[in-house]
Design a protein around this motif. Structure first.
Motif, PDB file in Angstrom:
ATOM      1  N   PRO A  23     -14.804   2.997  -3.596  1.00 36.56           N
ATOM      2  CA  PRO A  23     -15.131   3.566  -5.362  1.00 36.56           C
ATOM      3  C   PRO A  23     -13.508   2.405  -5.542  1.00 36.56           C
ATOM      4  CG  PRO A  23     -14.630   5.117  -3.819  1.00 36.56           C
ATOM      5  CD  PRO A  23     -14.832   3.638  -2.986  1.00 36.56           C
ATOM      6  N   LYS A  24     -12.838   2.357  -5.295  1.00 35.15           N
ATOM      7  CA  LYS A  24     -11.191   2.186  -5.516  1.00 35.15           C
ATOM      8  C   LYS A  24     -11.042   0.985  -4.909  1.00 35.15           C
ATOM      9  CE  LYS A  24      -9.172   7.019  -6.926  1.00 35.15           C
ATOM     10  NZ  LYS A  24      -8.413   7.556  -6.417  1.00 35.15           N
ATOM     11  N   LEU A  25      -9.926   0.253  -5.305  1.00 31.59           N
ATOM     12  CA  LEU A  25      -9.451  -1.492  -4.486  1.00 31.59           C
ATOM     13  C   LEU A  25      -7.928  -1.261  -5.582  1.00 31.59           C
ATOM     14  CD1 LEU A  25     -10.835  -3.491  -3.377  1.00 31.59           C
ATOM     15  CD2 LEU A  25     -11.872  -4.637  -4.561  1.00 31.59           C
ATOM     16  N   TYR A  26      -7.167  -1.567  -4.570  1.00 26.68           N
ATOM     17  CA  TYR A  26      -6.007  -2.148  -4.994  1.00 26.68           C
ATOM     18  C   TYR A  26      -6.048  -3.817  -4.842  1.00 26.68           C
ATOM     19  CZ  TYR A  26      -5.106   2.725  -5.509  1.00 26.68           C
ATOM     20  OH  TYR A  26      -5.275   4.423  -5.637  1.00 26.68           O
ATOM     21  N   PHE A  27      -5.579  -4.466  -5.572  1.00 19.36           N
ATOM     22  CA  PHE A  27      -4.347  -5.233  -5.490  1.00 19.36           C
ATOM     23  C   PHE A  27      -3.351  -5.575  -5.981  1.00 19.36           C
ATOM     24  CE2 PHE A  27      -8.331  -6.133  -7.255  1.00 19.36           C
ATOM     25  CZ  PHE A  27      -8.433  -7.551  -8.665  1.00 19.36           C
TER      26      PHE A  27
ATOM     27  N   CYS B  93       0.568  -1.606   0.109  1.00 23.70           N
ATOM     28  CA  CYS B  93       0.129   0.050   0.050  1.00 23.70           C
ATOM     29  C   CYS B  93       0.949   1.325  -0.138  1.00 23.70           C
ATOM     30  CB  CYS B  93      -1.083  -0.131   1.174  1.00 23.70           C
ATOM     31  SG  CYS B  93      -2.287  -1.066   1.221  1.00 23.70           S
ATOM     32  N   ALA B  94       2.178   1.065   0.936  1.00 22.22           N
ATOM     33  CA  ALA B  94       3.104   2.084   0.730  1.00 22.22           C
ATOM     34  C   ALA B  94       3.464   2.798  -0.748  1.00 22.22           C
ATOM     35  CB  ALA B  94       3.958   1.999   1.981  1.00 22.22           C
ATOM     36  N   LEU B  95       3.738   2.055  -1.129  1.00 20.02           N
ATOM     37  CA  LEU B  95       4.931   1.559  -2.813  1.00 20.02           C
ATOM     38  C   LEU B  95       3.473   2.196  -4.196  1.00 20.02           C
ATOM     39  CD1 LEU B  95       6.578  -2.202  -3.006  1.00 20.02           C
ATOM     40  CD2 LEU B  95       7.397   0.700  -2.535  1.00 20.02           C
ATOM     41  N   ARG B  96       2.266   1.569  -3.668  1.00 20.81           N
ATOM     42  CA  ARG B  96       1.038   2.360  -4.531  1.00 20.81           C
ATOM     43  C   ARG B  96       0.512   3.556  -3.650  1.00 20.81           C
ATOM     44  NH1 ARG B  96      -2.023  -3.831  -4.123  1.00 20.81           N
ATOM     45  NH2 ARG B  96      -2.209  -2.773  -2.457  1.00 20.81           N
ATOM     46  N   GLY B  97       1.184   3.797  -2.882  1.00 22.85           N
ATOM     47  CA  GLY B  97       0.878   5.582  -2.242  1.00 22.85           C
ATOM     48  C   GLY B  97      -0.951   4.910  -2.760  1.00 22.85           C
ATOM     49  N   HIS B  98      -1.301   4.419  -1.080  1.00 24.71           N
ATOM     50  CA  HIS B  98      -3.469   4.701  -0.964  1.00 24.71           C
ATOM     51  C   HIS B  98      -2.882   4.849   0.272  1.00 24.71           C
ATOM     52  CE1 HIS B  98      -3.377   0.415  -1.613  1.00 24.71           C
ATOM     53  NE2 HIS B  98      -2.754   0.094  -2.265  1.00 24.71           N
TER      54      HIS B  98
ATOM     55  N   GLY C  84      -8.173  -3.657   3.576  1.00 28.07           N
ATOM     56  CA  GLY C  84      -6.353  -4.622   3.841  1.00 28.07           C
ATOM     57  C   GLY C  84      -5.980  -3.713   5.164  1.00 28.07           C
ATOM     58  N   ASP C  85      -7.179  -2.686   6.103  1.00 32.81           N
ATOM     59  CA  ASP C  85      -7.016  -2.203   7.353  1.00 32.81           C
ATOM     60  C   ASP C  85      -7.312  -3.286   7.749  1.00 32.81           C
ATOM     61  OD1 ASP C  85      -9.241  -1.218   6.326  1.00 32.81           O
ATOM     62  OD2 ASP C  85      -8.729   0.441   6.865  1.00 32.81           O
ATOM     63  N   ARG C  86      -8.229  -4.562   7.412  1.00 27.26           N
ATOM     64  CA  ARG C  86      -8.644  -5.180   8.930  1.00 27.26           C
ATOM     65  C   ARG C  86      -8.276  -6.846   8.311  1.00 27.26           C
ATOM     66  NH1 ARG C  86     -14.556  -3.279   7.639  1.00 27.26           N
ATOM     67  NH2 ARG C  86     -15.254  -4.304   9.086  1.00 27.26           N
TER      68      ARG C  86
ATOM     69  N   ALA D 228      -4.644   1.502   3.327  1.00 25.16           N
ATOM     70  CA  ALA D 228      -4.144  -0.229   2.945  1.00 25.16           C
ATOM     71  C   ALA D 228      -5.947  -0.094   3.552  1.00 25.16           C
ATOM     72  CB  ALA D 228      -3.905  -0.626   4.698  1.00 25.16           C
ATOM     73  N   SER D 229      -7.026   0.906   4.018  1.00 27.42           N
ATOM     74  CA  SER D 229      -8.899   0.163   3.529  1.00 27.42           C
ATOM     75  C   SER D 229      -9.011   0.356   2.024  1.00 27.42           C
ATOM     76  CB  SER D 229      -9.352   1.680   4.189  1.00 27.42           C
ATOM     77  OG  SER D 229      -9.470   3.041   3.578  1.00 27.42           O
ATOM     78  N   GLU D 230      -8.264   0.849   1.115  1.00 22.48           N
ATOM     79  CA  GLU D 230      -8.840   0.559  -0.437  1.00 22.48           C
ATOM     80  C   GLU D 230      -8.284  -0.658  -0.955  1.00 22.48           C
ATOM     81  OE1 GLU D 230      -7.185   4.360  -2.292  1.00 22.48           O
ATOM     82  OE2 GLU D 230      -8.994   5.285  -1.373  1.00 22.48           O
ATOM     83  N   ALA D 231      -7.318  -1.348  -0.121  1.00 17.16           N
ATOM     84  CA  ALA D 231      -6.885  -2.690  -0.778  1.00 17.16           C
ATOM     85  C   ALA D 231      -7.723  -4.208  -0.009  1.00 17.16           C
ATOM     86  CB  ALA D 231      -5.390  -2.866   0.019  1.00 17.16           C
ATOM     87  N   ALA D 232      -8.181  -4.988  -1.050  1.00 18.65           N
ATOM     88  CA  ALA D 232      -8.628  -5.901  -1.233  1.00 18.65           C
ATOM     89  C   ALA D 232      -6.894  -6.993  -0.559  1.00 18.65           C
ATOM     90  CB  ALA D 232      -8.627  -7.403  -2.520  1.00 18.65           C
ATOM     91  N   LYS D 233      -7.524  -7.781   1.316  1.00 19.73           N
ATOM     92  CA  LYS D 233      -6.319  -8.577   1.489  1.00 19.73           C
ATOM     93  C   LYS D 233      -7.328  -9.427   1.412  1.00 19.73           C
ATOM     94  CE  LYS D 233      -4.798  -7.606   5.519  1.00 19.73           C
ATOM     95  NZ  LYS D 233      -5.095  -7.757   7.151  1.00 19.73           N
ATOM     96  N   CYS D 234      -6.452 -10.739   0.683  1.00 23.01           N
ATOM     97  CA  CYS D 234      -7.305 -12.097  -0.116  1.00 23.01           C
ATOM     98  C   CYS D 234      -6.307 -12.787   1.279  1.00 23.01           C
ATOM     99  CB  CYS D 234      -6.852 -12.584  -1.631  1.00 23.01           C
ATOM    100  SG  CYS D 234      -6.981 -11.153  -2.346  1.00 23.01           S
TER     101      CYS D 234
END
Length: 170
Positions: free
Chosen positions: A131-135, A39-44, A73-75, A46-52
């Motif tokens: 609205p934005k989901l990163y993975f 998330c730090a590398l992508r610049g957003h 990602g923050d959960r 963690a709440s916008e990441a999908a943790k799988c």
């Protein structure tokens, strides 16, 4: 997992996105699989990441199924919620070999999609509401940005409340 299998999963994902005419963005970055670091590398946030996370769900002594739990990602995955959802006796993290086989990806690159009929996807409603989901896109060095709505439409996950607050670091 052989390197070509990683690329097969990536190619399968991109083909799905392209054939569905979904807006997405690829982001190249240094190889990283940890949620906070990538998330730090992508610049957003963690709440916008999908943790799988691939889970092993035992409903009785003879029946074991596997579930791909997708949470922000923050959960963290609430194992008790998953246990209740499936009426299971036991829920735990799948062993790495099984997770790689079912997800067709190495740890840190697991997609919030399943390309295996033996892996059911369950996503928290907070994931599809983004609205934005990163993975990571089945690769440690490339990520994908898509809307939560497009993710839900393509992945067709079972939507259930399975996320819990992250544990505080000791």
């Amino acid at each position: 997992m052989p390197d070509h299998a990683e690329h097969d999963t990536y190619d399968h994902l991109i083909a799905l996105l392209d054939s569905s005419h979904v807006d997405y963005r690829l982001l190249d970055h240094a190889p990283e699989g940890g949620t906070a670091a990538v998330c730090a590398l992508r610049g957003h946030p963690a709440s916008e990441a999908a943790k799988c996370i691939v889970l092993r769900v035992r409903t009785d002594r003879r029946t074991t199924r596997h579930v791909l739990a997708v949470v922000p990602g923050d959960r963290r995955v609430d194992l008790d919620a998953v246990r209740a959802l499936f009426g299971a006796r036991y829920v735990g993290f799948s062993d790495p070999e099984t997770a790689e086989r079912l997800a067709h990806a190495v740890p840190g690159t697991v997609l919030p999609f399943s390309f295996d009929p033996d892996l059911e996807v369950v996503a928290d409603p907070d994931v599809v509401a983004r609205p934005k989901l990163y993975f990571n896109a089945a690769r440690l060095d490339r990520s994908l940005l898509i809307s939560g709505a497009d993710y839900e439409r393509l992945a067709k996950p079972r939507i259930e409340r399975i996320a819990a607050p992250a544990r505080a670091e000791a």
